[in-house]
Design a protein around this motif. Structure first.
Motif, PDB file in Angstrom:
ATOM      1  N   VAL A  84      16.523  19.599 -68.817  1.00 19.76           N
ATOM      2  CA  VAL A  84      16.843  20.905 -68.261  1.00 19.76           C
ATOM      3  C   VAL A  84      16.200  21.962 -69.153  1.00 19.76           C
ATOM      4  N   GLY A  85      15.716  23.024 -68.548  1.00 21.65           N
ATOM      5  CA  GLY A  85      15.115  24.119 -69.314  1.00 21.65           C
ATOM      6  C   GLY A  85      16.188  24.958 -69.993  1.00 21.65           C
ATOM      7  N   GLU A  86      16.080  26.284 -69.838  1.00 15.86           N
ATOM      8  CA  GLU A  86      17.054  27.174 -70.455  1.00 15.86           C
ATOM      9  C   GLU A  86      18.425  27.076 -69.806  1.00 15.86           C
ATOM     10  N   SER A  87      18.447  26.823 -68.497  1.00 14.07           N
ATOM     11  CA  SER A  87      19.720  26.665 -67.792  1.00 14.07           C
ATOM     12  C   SER A  87      19.516  25.693 -66.635  1.00 14.07           C
ATOM     13  N   PHE A  88      20.594  25.090 -66.187  1.00 15.22           N
ATOM     14  CA  PHE A  88      20.524  24.138 -65.081  1.00 15.22           C
ATOM     15  C   PHE A  88      20.461  24.930 -63.779  1.00 15.22           C
ATOM     16  N   GLY A  89      19.450  24.619 -62.952  1.00 13.92           N
ATOM     17  CA  GLY A  89      19.289  25.345 -61.698  1.00 13.92           C
ATOM     18  C   GLY A  89      18.742  24.461 -60.595  1.00 13.92           C
ATOM     19  N   ASP A  90      18.437  25.086 -59.459  1.00 11.35           N
ATOM     20  CA  ASP A  90      17.927  24.355 -58.288  1.00 11.35           C
ATOM     21  C   ASP A  90      16.666  23.555 -58.617  1.00 11.35           C
ATOM     22  N   GLU A  91      15.848  24.066 -59.525  1.00 16.10           N
ATOM     23  CA  GLU A  91      14.611  23.369 -59.882  1.00 16.10           C
ATOM     24  C   GLU A  91      14.872  22.030 -60.577  1.00 16.10           C
ATOM     25  N   ASP A  92      16.093  21.824 -61.074  1.00 13.84           N
ATOM     26  CA  ASP A  92      16.438  20.570 -61.757  1.00 13.84           C
ATOM     27  C   ASP A  92      16.953  19.495 -60.801  1.00 13.84           C
ATOM     28  N   GLU A  93      17.311  19.867 -59.594  1.00  9.61           N
ATOM     29  CA  GLU A  93      17.911  18.926 -58.639  1.00  9.61           C
ATOM     30  C   GLU A  93      17.050  17.686 -58.392  1.00  9.61           C
ATOM     31  N   GLU A  94      15.735  17.853 -58.271  1.00  7.30           N
ATOM     32  CA  GLU A  94      14.853  16.713 -57.989  1.00  7.30           C
ATOM     33  C   GLU A  94      14.719  15.764 -59.178  1.00  7.30           C
ATOM     34  N   ASN A  95      15.160  16.197 -60.354  1.00 11.24           N
ATOM     35  CA  ASN A  95      15.065  15.372 -61.560  1.00 11.24           C
ATOM     36  C   ASN A  95      16.365  14.650 -61.909  1.00 11.24           C
ATOM     37  N   ILE A  96      17.337  14.686 -60.999  1.00  8.07           N
ATOM     38  CA  ILE A  96      18.629  14.034 -61.256  1.00  8.07           C
ATOM     39  C   ILE A  96      18.525  12.544 -60.946  1.00  8.07           C
ATOM     40  N   TYR A  97      18.965  11.736 -61.912  1.00  8.33           N
ATOM     41  CA  TYR A  97      19.041  10.289 -61.707  1.00  8.33           C
ATOM     42  C   TYR A  97      20.382   9.918 -61.065  1.00  8.33           C
ATOM     43  N   TRP A  98      21.483  10.524 -61.565  1.00  7.67           N
ATOM     44  CA  TRP A  98      22.830  10.208 -61.075  1.00  7.67           C
ATOM     45  C   TRP A  98      23.750  11.351 -61.486  1.00  7.67           C
ATOM     46  N   GLU A  99      24.811  11.595 -60.674  1.00  9.87           N
ATOM     47  CA  GLU A  99      25.760  12.655 -61.040  1.00  9.87           C
ATOM     48  C   GLU A  99      27.149  12.390 -60.480  1.00  9.87           C
ATOM     49  N   GLN A 100      28.148  12.978 -61.156  1.00  8.24           N
ATOM     50  CA  GLN A 100      29.540  12.885 -60.711  1.00  8.24           C
ATOM     51  C   GLN A 100      30.282  14.136 -61.157  1.00  8.24           C
ATOM     52  N   GLU A 101      31.033  14.731 -60.242  1.00  9.98           N
ATOM     53  CA  GLU A 101      31.869  15.893 -60.572  1.00  9.98           C
ATOM     54  C   GLU A 101      33.306  15.434 -60.774  1.00  9.98           C
ATOM     55  N   VAL A 102      33.989  16.080 -61.725  1.00  6.04           N
ATOM     56  CA  VAL A 102      35.385  15.760 -62.034  1.00  6.04           C
ATOM     57  C   VAL A 102      36.164  17.073 -62.113  1.00  6.04           C
TER      58      VAL A 102
END
Length: 144
Positions: A84-102
């Motif tokens: 992630v660059g300076e902050s997590f944003g829409d441009e980072d979505e394509e670089n996600i391997y896996w995610e989970q919200e809690v």
């Protein structure tokens, strides 16, 4: 008398060598792999504990997630070679391997398959402002 003292010292020396010969291989066996496939991760405002994790490549991994914070949190694993660059944003979505919200106060166990390629992967909280507040860590994927 000097002969007896030397003999006693020699026997003690040999006994010590025998003990060491047994201890060294036993301690080496205990350090075969320093990774786990069942990992507890606590999320709080704005940190992970632990923030460094080692897992075996290509294996099924269980994360036992607990959000002890007041806000929702995510655990987002980025693809190898991406951060992630300076902050997590829409441009980072394509670089996600896996995610989970809690959600706050929630605990859950989730599974995913670890990446097949060994390396260092970044994980972050994808909720706005959490990454910039320091909510990030690394996952080291190692050959099993």
């Amino acid at each position: 008398m000097p002969y007896e003292e030397n003999r006693s010292a020699l026997i003690s020396h040999h006994f010590l060598l025998v003990i060491i010969a047994f201890i060294i291989p036993m301690t080496a066996c205990g350090r075969r792999n320093s990774y786990s496939t069942d990992i507890d991760v606590t999320m709080a405002d704005y940190q992970y504990e632990p923030n460094e994790i080692t897992i075996p490549a290509g294996q099924q991994i269980t994360l036992n997630l607990a959000n002890n914070g007041a806000a929702p949190h995510e655990l987002v694993i980025m693809k190898l070679g991406t951060t992630v660059g300076e902050s997590f944003g829409d441009e980072d979505e394509e670089n996600i391997y896996w995610e989970q919200e809690v959600e706050p106060g929630q605990q859950m166990s989730v599974t995913f398959t670890a990446p097949n390629e060994p390396g260092v992967y970044q994980f972050v909280c994808g909720i706005e402002g959490h990454y910039t507040a320091g909510m990030k860590g690394t996952i080291r994927v190692v050959a099993p």
